[in-house]
Design an enzyme around this catalytic site. Sequence first.
Site, short mmCIF file in Angstrom:
data_model
loop_
_atom_site.label_atom_id
_atom_site.label_comp_id
_atom_site.label_asym_id
_atom_site.label_seq_id
_atom_site.Cartn_x
_atom_site.Cartn_y
_atom_site.Cartn_z
N SER A 113 0.81 -1.22 0.00
CA SER A 113 0.00 0.00 0.00
C SER A 113 0.84 1.27 0.00
O SER A 113 1.63 1.49 -0.91
CB SER A 113 -0.97 -0.03 1.18
OG SER A 113 -1.87 1.03 1.09
N HIS A 114 0.73 2.06 1.06
CA HIS A 114 1.39 3.36 1.13
C HIS A 114 2.76 3.27 1.78
O HIS A 114 3.42 4.28 1.97
CB HIS A 114 0.50 4.31 1.92
CG HIS A 114 0.03 3.69 3.20
ND1 HIS A 114 -0.97 2.73 3.22
CD2 HIS A 114 0.45 3.83 4.46
CE1 HIS A 114 -1.15 2.32 4.46
NE2 HIS A 114 -0.29 2.97 5.24
N ASP A 277 -2.12 6.69 -3.50
CA ASP A 277 -1.00 6.01 -2.83
C ASP A 277 -0.37 4.92 -3.70
O ASP A 277 -0.68 4.78 -4.88
CB ASP A 277 -1.46 5.41 -1.49
CG ASP A 277 -2.36 4.20 -1.67
OD1 ASP A 277 -3.07 4.13 -2.68
OD2 ASP A 277 -2.35 3.31 -0.79
N ASP A 279 -0.63 1.68 -4.19
CA ASP A 279 -1.44 0.73 -4.96
C ASP A 279 -2.75 1.34 -5.47
O ASP A 279 -3.59 0.63 -6.00
CB ASP A 279 -1.74 -0.51 -4.11
CG ASP A 279 -2.51 -0.17 -2.84
OD1 ASP A 279 -2.27 0.91 -2.27
OD2 ASP A 279 -3.36 -0.98 -2.42
N ASP A 281 -5.40 2.83 -3.97
CA ASP A 281 -6.72 2.78 -3.34
C ASP A 281 -7.00 3.98 -2.44
O ASP A 281 -8.16 4.24 -2.11
CB ASP A 281 -6.94 1.44 -2.60
CG ASP A 281 -5.90 1.17 -1.53
OD1 ASP A 281 -4.94 1.96 -1.40
OD2 ASP A 281 -6.05 0.15 -0.82
N ARG A 282 -5.96 4.73 -2.05
CA ARG A 282 -6.22 5.91 -1.21
C ARG A 282 -6.25 7.18 -2.06
O ARG A 282 -5.73 7.21 -3.17
CB ARG A 282 -5.10 6.07 -0.18
CG ARG A 282 -5.07 4.99 0.86
CD ARG A 282 -4.06 5.31 1.95
NE ARG A 282 -4.16 4.31 3.01
CZ ARG A 282 -3.65 4.47 4.22
NH1 ARG A 282 -2.98 5.56 4.53
NH2 ARG A 282 -3.80 3.53 5.14
N THR A 344 -12.21 -0.09 11.91
CA THR A 344 -11.19 0.30 10.94
C THR A 344 -10.85 -0.87 10.02
O THR A 344 -10.73 -2.00 10.48
CB THR A 344 -9.93 0.73 11.72
OG1 THR A 344 -10.26 1.90 12.46
CG2 THR A 344 -8.77 1.01 10.80
N LYS A 376 -11.30 0.22 -1.62
CA LYS A 376 -11.36 1.66 -1.77
C LYS A 376 -10.69 2.02 -3.09
O LYS A 376 -9.92 1.24 -3.63
CB LYS A 376 -10.72 2.36 -0.59
CG LYS A 376 -9.32 1.93 -0.26
CD LYS A 376 -8.96 2.35 1.16
CE LYS A 376 -7.62 1.79 1.57
NZ LYS A 376 -7.56 1.46 2.99
C1 G1P Z 1 -4.54 1.89 8.52
C2 G1P Z 1 -5.71 2.86 8.49
C3 G1P Z 1 -6.97 2.12 8.13
C4 G1P Z 1 -6.79 1.38 6.81
C5 G1P Z 1 -5.56 0.49 6.90
C6 G1P Z 1 -5.25 -0.16 5.56
O1 G1P Z 1 -4.75 0.91 9.52
O2 G1P Z 1 -5.86 3.52 9.71
O3 G1P Z 1 -8.03 3.04 8.04
O4 G1P Z 1 -7.90 0.60 6.52
O5 G1P Z 1 -4.42 1.27 7.27
O6 G1P Z 1 -5.01 0.78 4.56
P1 G1P Z 1 -4.12 1.00 11.00
O7 G1P Z 1 -2.63 1.15 10.81
O8 G1P Z 1 -4.69 2.23 11.63
O9 G1P Z 1 -4.52 -0.26 11.68
ZN ZN Z 2 -3.24 1.49 -0.51
#
Ligand code: G1P
Ligand code: ZN
Length: 543
Positions: A113-114, A277, A279, A281-282, A344, A376
């Site tokens: 992801s990010h 981001d 991948d 999705d954000r 979450t 997302k």
């Molecule tokens: C974080 C974000 C959450 C998201 C997840 C995956 O998780 O807060 O909203 O769904 O990344 O992208 P966290 O590190 O808070 O558990």
């Molecule tokens: Zn992502």
Amino acid sequence: MTIQTISKGPFEGQKPGTSGLRKKTRVFMEPGYLECFVQATFNAIGGAAGKSFVIGGDGRYFNREAIQIMLKMAAANGAARVIVGQGGLLSTPAVSNLIRQRQTDGGFVLSASHNPGGIDADFGVKYNVSNGGPAPEAITQAMFDQTQTIDSYRILETADIDLSTCGTSSVDDMQIEIVDPVTDYAALMAKLFDFDKIRALFAGGFTMRFDAMHAVTGPYATSILEGVLGAPAGTVINAVPSEDFGGGHPDPNPVWAKELMDEMMSDTAPDFGAASDGDGDRNMIVGRGVYVTPSDSLAVLAANAQLAPGYARGLAGVARSMPTSAASDKVAERLGLACFETPTGWKFFGNLLDAGKVTLCGEESAGTGSDHVREKDGLWAVLLWLNILAERGQSVADILTDHWATYGRNYYSRHDYEAVPTEAANALMQGVRDRLGALAGTTIAGLEVTGADEFSYHDPVDGSVSHNQGLRLWFAGEGRAVLRLSGTGTEGATLRVYLEQYAPPEADHGLTPDVALRAVRDAVVEITGMQAHLGRIEPDVKT
Ligand code: G1P
Ligand code: ZN
């Protein structure tokens, strides 16, 4: 070609209930590690024989090598067909879409992801099921059980497969289709949004900057925004995916997308700014001189989605993750929409979307999406904003001002305390947990606590219950704070403190978040004993 069965013992894989396996890249590169995860996944879904999958990733370091391994394993496990993005690239929402469009049994997303990419950074693999969404708990549990008993994996000994040219070929009995990563996704977007209207907006001189952060949305944004919609060349910056995201942190927030933020706050800012981001999705949304919090973005989209053709029939409902601000609840209340609060993590939206209970959903962490896929979707959110801007003919700032005047403003900020020693983070949380019953009715740092609890989610579709999803504190005057520990951090613990203060329609909406949230912040610092537990009260990152 020979199929090798390589012995391998139990290993530490994906935790049950999490969406995906995320580790240091070097861990994934250890001989047999990725292989065991893939084999455990195939075993957990009752084998890969005769099945079809989508495979693609965000282009980070090890993406191509991982795909070669996975293709050879899919073939050795008897898969019938695999669809792969050209060059190994597919954004997460594009994988979700391909699974749904092509009705495959599932798919693999290769991404962390990010998180930064590179040999010394992070890598990840996530298995999605046939609805296009992350594997539900029953499957992640089965995957975990497999990791405890696995004794071998199967892989085909064959030359690497060419991922650079679109077309169909076969390896052993398995068909491999290399597809353009953008085509199917762009077709879906064209169905949802009024592309003619958006084209006319750009033709009329509307300016935009999209920061792809050297990640996977580069090709998508360039093709759709500059290609199909006629935005001028240069609208998309950092558009070529690189294995280490240009050495950056591909997380679209004001801290990591600073280059874009600086431009949007300058005298020469374009009308609209956005970023996505690693991948794809954000998303981050910025207007000229104004940052739109993800919670506000969800609320604005919920209030205006009907302006886009794909949502013209109206919304079934809106869902937000618990820490996300109540701005979208205010919209739902006024428009008479069903409204849901989930833990979450995107996977909790899947049941609500599948059951048709909600159309839009979002998280404060820059995730917004709808029932068009089961992930997302960053670029989708950007296009919905563009459609709304084209229809309303107003600036982002004016749309926000109008929105707050109608629904009130939910001032909001998330404070992250990173790399906290795990014991200190647990002790802080436990300290608050122990006092939950005694907090309501007390006044702390001058603010009355009106309620406190630990969030449990009762899934209205399958009846499952998820406990321990975050501590909630409510204050007089519609203030709220949420405390939870991150489930995605890779070093020590990350404490997330989410601060919120509602200001009704007639109130002052011009405060800075720091000022508007000070009272709630001070109360949280005192209730948690933050200074004593962490040795500091200043967070590492505020978003
Ligand atoms: C974080 C974000 C959450 C998201 C997840 C995956 O998780 O807060 O909203 O769904 O990344 O992208 P966290 O590190 O808070 O558990
Ligand atoms: Zn992502």
